[in-house]
Design an enzyme around this catalytic site. Structure first.
Site: not given
Length: 213
Positions: A19, A52, A81, A195, A201
């Site tokens: 990322t 993609e 993702d 968090k 995540r």
């Protein structure tokens, strides 16, 4: 699965996070560096291919990113993702969360479109309730080792509400709109430790690290 963990553990301590989103990099670094891993991002590998994301699920997209970038760099790659699934919108934006408004990664535009869609559906409601719809964040993680061709996969999610009253300067994406009932704050108002403890995540990372260890 044990073979995958062995292969990934044997690598020198570099893990490339697939990322360029520095918010995600901070969260992964917070989890992995205590294990002796050197966490790098795609900012350090501008030659890495753009992948993609044409899978039909979060897991498919995460695996595709991890494998393509890992094979290219010849290094272990951790890819995620993730996205927001809103009940009132029948699960949208889902796998299209990052490009909901058409431009990938434009948080302000994505948040504005989400509000527009929810307000349109809520037209005529008499309530002043700022909580507009139940929602959940979903994250799929894949850690891929090109030296062995093996991978570890994990998923996590967190449930909450979309609120019309944005709050918080931390986080990224839809965090300022995602109200977490157990903290009575939005995700963007939580610190990194809070968090990590409850986020989609963070939950996926815990499950991945359990497999890795």
């Amino acid at each position: 699965m044990n073979g995958a963990a062995d292969g990934l553990n044997e690598k020198r301590g570099i893990v490339v996070v697939a990322t360029r989103n520095m918010g995600k990099v901070r969260e992964f670094r917070h989890a992995l560096e205590p294990l002796g891993k050197e966490v790098r991002s795609l900012h350090e590998y501008p030659e890495a291919p753009e992948v993609e994301e044409d899978g039909s699920t979060f897991a498919e997209n995460a695996f595709k990113k991890a494998k393509e970038i890992g094979d290219f760099l010849k290094l272990p790659v951790l890819a995620d993702d993730s996205g927001l699934c809103v009940e009132l919108l029948n699960g949208e934006p889902g796998i299209y969360s990052a490009r909901y408004a058409g431009e990938h990664g434009n948080d302000a535009a994505n948040n504005a479109k989400l509000m527009d869609e929810l307000m349109r559906l809520r037209q005529g409601d008499d309530t002043e309730q700022p909580l507009l719809s139940p929602a959940r964040f979903v994250c799929a993680l894949v850690l891929y080792d090109p030296a062995t061709g093996r991978s570890l996969e994990a998923e996590g999610e967190v449930e909450g509400w979309i609120t019309s009253e944005t709050a918080g300067a931390g986080g990224f994406g839809y965090d300022p709109l995602f109200f977490v009932p157990q903290y009575e704050r939005t995700m963007a108002e939580l610190n990194v430790e809070e968090k990590q403890r409850i986020s989609h995540r963070g939950e996926a990372l815990k499950r991945l690290l359990d497999k890795l260890n």
